[in-house]
Design an enzyme around this catalytic site. Sequence first.
Site, PDB file in Angstrom:
ATOM      1  N   SER A 292      37.051  -4.540 -13.215  1.00  0.00           N
ATOM      2  CA  SER A 292      35.955  -3.862 -12.547  1.00  0.00           C
ATOM      3  C   SER A 292      34.615  -4.327 -13.131  1.00  0.00           C
ATOM      4  O   SER A 292      34.271  -5.505 -13.027  1.00  0.00           O
ATOM      5  CB  SER A 292      36.144  -2.344 -12.657  1.00  0.00           C
ATOM      6  OG  SER A 292      35.276  -1.667 -11.793  1.00  0.00           O
TER       7      SER A 292
ATOM      8  N   ASP B 188      41.435  -2.572  -2.354  1.00  0.00           N
ATOM      9  CA  ASP B 188      40.513  -1.970  -3.324  1.00  0.00           C
ATOM     10  C   ASP B 188      39.670  -0.896  -2.636  1.00  0.00           C
ATOM     11  O   ASP B 188      39.055  -1.130  -1.603  1.00  0.00           O
ATOM     12  CB  ASP B 188      39.600  -3.058  -3.907  1.00  0.00           C
ATOM     13  CG  ASP B 188      38.870  -2.610  -5.165  1.00  0.00           C
ATOM     14  OD1 ASP B 188      38.521  -1.414  -5.258  1.00  0.00           O
ATOM     15  OD2 ASP B 188      38.651  -3.450  -6.043  1.00  0.00           O
TER      16      ASP B 188
ATOM     17  N   HIS C 287      42.138  -0.295  -6.441  1.00  0.00           N
ATOM     18  CA  HIS C 287      41.320  -0.760  -7.569  1.00  0.00           C
ATOM     19  C   HIS C 287      42.136  -0.792  -8.859  1.00  0.00           C
ATOM     20  O   HIS C 287      41.967  -1.662  -9.701  1.00  0.00           O
ATOM     21  CB  HIS C 287      40.102   0.154  -7.724  1.00  0.00           C
ATOM     22  CG  HIS C 287      39.064  -0.394  -8.651  1.00  0.00           C
ATOM     23  ND1 HIS C 287      38.429  -1.591  -8.424  1.00  0.00           N
ATOM     24  CD2 HIS C 287      38.557   0.085  -9.818  1.00  0.00           C
ATOM     25  CE1 HIS C 287      37.559  -1.820  -9.403  1.00  0.00           C
ATOM     26  NE2 HIS C 287      37.621  -0.828 -10.262  1.00  0.00           N
TER      27      HIS C 287
END
Length: 808
Positions: free
Chosen positions: A668, A741, A775
Amino acid sequence: MKILRLTLALCVGTMGLAAAQDLPYQTPPRAIAALAEAPPTPRVSFASNGQWMLVMEVRDMPTIAELSQPELRLAGLRINPRTNGSSRASYASSMRLRQLPDGKELLITGLPANARISDVQWSPDNTKIAFTHTTNNHVELWIADVASASARLVPNLFLNSVFGTPFEWVSDNKTIIARAVVGGRGEAPSAAEAPKGPAIQQNIGKTAGARTYQDLLKNPIDERLFDYYALAQVVKVGLDGRMAPLGQPGIIQQALPAPNGRYVMVRTRHRPYSYTLPVSSFPQRVDILNLEGLVVKELAEVPLADNVPTSFDAVPTGPRQFGWREDAPNTAFWVEAQDGGNPKTEAAVRDKLYGLAAPFDGQPQELAALPLRFRDIHWGNDKLALVEGYRWADRKETTWTLDLATKTSLTPLFERSAQDTYTHPGSPYLRRNAQGRYVLATDVTGDVVYLIGAGASPEGERPFIDELNVRTKKSLRWWRSEAPYYEMPVSILDANKRMFVTRRESPQESPNYFLRDAPSLKLTPLTKFPNPYATLGNLQKQVLKYKRADGVELTANLYLPPNYKKEDGPLPTLMEAYPVEFKDKKDASQVKGSPYTFARLNWGSPVFWVTQGYAVLQGTSIPIVGEGTKQPNDTYVEQLTASAKAAIDEGKRLGVVDPNRVAVMGHSYGAFMTANLLAHTNLFKAGIARSGAYNRTLTPFGFQGEERTFWEAPEVYNAMSPFNFANKIKTPILLIHGEADNNSGTFPIQSERFYNALKGHGATVRYVVLPAESHGYAARESIMHMLWEMNTWLDTYVKKASPGEPLK
C-alpha cells in the site's frame, strides 16, 4: 558471474511473458509455506460478569474458489448476492466455553456442519450468545445457551448483513432486533440488461471535491441492484420463536435498540444516490420507533454529503453521529458542526453535542460545546462522561470530563499531541452494564476510571493499568508489563479486587491469556495455545535504535536466521517499512513497538525470509516530519532517503547487513515508498511493491497524511509520484496487485500504468495480478503464489548477487 545473473534475469523476464497467460499458482519453498500455513491463534471473548471465556477457532485462508464466488461491488460495499451478506468476511469454525478461573473447557454442541460463524455477541446477562452462520445461500441467526453449552438455529429468518452485524440484543435478554431480507421482493434485477440511456452526473457551480473511492455506483442498473440487495426489514425476534416487523422496509443501515429496550433508532439511506461517493455519504433519515413498530419521532433528515471540504477533520453540516446515551434509559444524542463543517473557518466552537430523551417531544438539549472536532464520547453516569476532540492541523487531541447533572462546562482532563506516544494516558476501560451497553467502569464514587495503555517508552512498549481520579487528576498504577514479556491487559474482571486478564507473549512464546491478581501477583494461565512456529527454532529478534543524518531517532525490528552467528558475516537483507507523517521531530523519534513481542507471521510479513538466510529489517522507521508551517511531504523524498540509508548503515555497523545486497518491500503506502526509493536512490538491489499507488494526480483531493489538493500543492504531488520518474528506475522491481482492490486510491490501474511506464523505459519489472483479491490478500493459492513470486525475485536479484559487490 555477470553472465550467470544476466541469464537468470532473462529467464525471469521470459517467465513473466508466459505468466500473463498460463502460469498456474506456485508454492514457495517448504520452510516458508509451512510458516504461512500455521494455524491462526484462536479468538477469545470474555463474559462481562467475569465468569466465562469463549474460545473460537478461526477459519484461515479460504480457497481461491471460495473467494471467487459471485460478488457485487456497489456504493462502497462488497455483497455476495447468494447470501445477501458481505462477500469478504472472517469466520470462526468452532466455539468452546471455559468457566473462569479454572473450569473445564466445554465444546458448544449443535453447531452447523462446516460452520462459518461471525458477529458473536453475549446477551446482556451473559447467559446466551447470539451469532450468525453463513450458508451457501443465506445468513442465519443462531443462539447458544451458556449453561448447557448447546446451540440452536432461529428458524424462518434470513438476515441481511450487507451493512455488517445484522442484529442487536435487547436489554430483556429474550429479544433481538434484526435486519432481515424482505420476503417477496422478487427476482434480482439483471446486471446484464441493456441500458435505457446514458449515465449522467452534473454539478452546477457547487464546490464538491471528493476523495478517490472504489466500488461506487456507476449507472442506473447498479442503483437498482443496490436497492434490491440493501433492502431490509427491521424485525423483533423473540427467543420463543415469535417475530414481528417494525416499521417499513428500506435501505436500513442500522437498527439500534435503546438501553431500556423500549425504542429502536433506525437509520435509513435513500435517494438521490451519488456516483462519486460511497453509501456513508448518501442521504439518510433517522427515526425512533417503539416496539410496536410505530414511528414516535423523526429525529433527522440528512441530505447527500456531497459538498464536504476535503480537509481531514471536515464534516457535513447538520446532525451526524447518532446514537443512544448508553448510561440512560432512552436518550438519543448526536453532534452538529458549528463552523460549517470546515476546520479552516475561524470558530470558537467547532461542534455541539445534543441530547433528546423520551418521549422525544421536547426541544433538544445542548450537552456540550467543543472547541475541537468531536471524535467520541464514553458515557458513565449523570456526573461523568469523557468527551474526546481533535484537530488535524497540529495533531492536537483533548479529553474532557462532562458533568451532565450540574450542566457544567467541559473540563480538560488530558491535552496532548496525538503523536506523542510517551505521554498517552491510556484508553478508558468500558464495562457492559445490566442493559448490555458499554459504559465507563468506575468505582463506587463514580469519580475513578481505569485506563489501559500501551505504555510506550524509550525501552519499548510496557502496557499498564492505571486508576485515575478525574476530579483530583491523581492516578495510581495497578500494574505494568515487565521484561522479558510483552503483556497487554484485555479485560478487567473485578476492579475492586484488581483482577484482570492479560495476553502475554515473548519472542519465543506465542500469545496466551492469563488471569492476574494485582495485589497478590498471582498469575493463572487460562489458555495454552502452542507456538505455531516451533519448527522455526529460536527466532532472533532485536530492536535497533539509531539516528538519521538530521538527528531524528529511528527504530527497526531486526530478525536473523535462527542459527545465525556473528562470524557468519553480513547477510542479504530484506527491509520492510511504512512511512508515517509527523508534525514534531520529538514525536517522530519515539521508540515504536517492543523487543518482547511474538512475531505473528501474517500473509504480508517479511519475516518469512529468515528461513532463506536473510536478515530482515521489519517495521523500519520512516518518519516524514514537517514542523510549524511546513508540511511533512514538502521534503518527502529527502527524508525517505535519509531514513532508508540510516537503517542500512546501522545494519552494516552491526555486521549483519550486506549493504550491497538489500531489497526493499512495502504494501500500500509502503509500496509507494518502495517505488520512490528505487526512483531516487541506489541503495537497493531490488524492490517489491504490493498494491500501491504510484501517480498522485489520480488521487488529487489528498492521500494518506496529505490533505492539500493537487491544485494547492502540484509540486508536492509531482515530486512524490514515482510514475513521473519511471525513466530513472533501473533497479529490478516486482509489482503485485489484487485484481479487486477496494482501498481508496490504490486502484489496480495504478500498478498497470506504472508497469507500462517502466517497461516503456527498459526497466526490469514484473507485474503480477492476483485474481479476486482485495487490498489485503486472502486465498491460500494467492498467498502461496505471492510468497513464491517474492522469493524468486529476491533469490534472483539479491541473494545470488555477489556479497560486497558495489551497487551500480
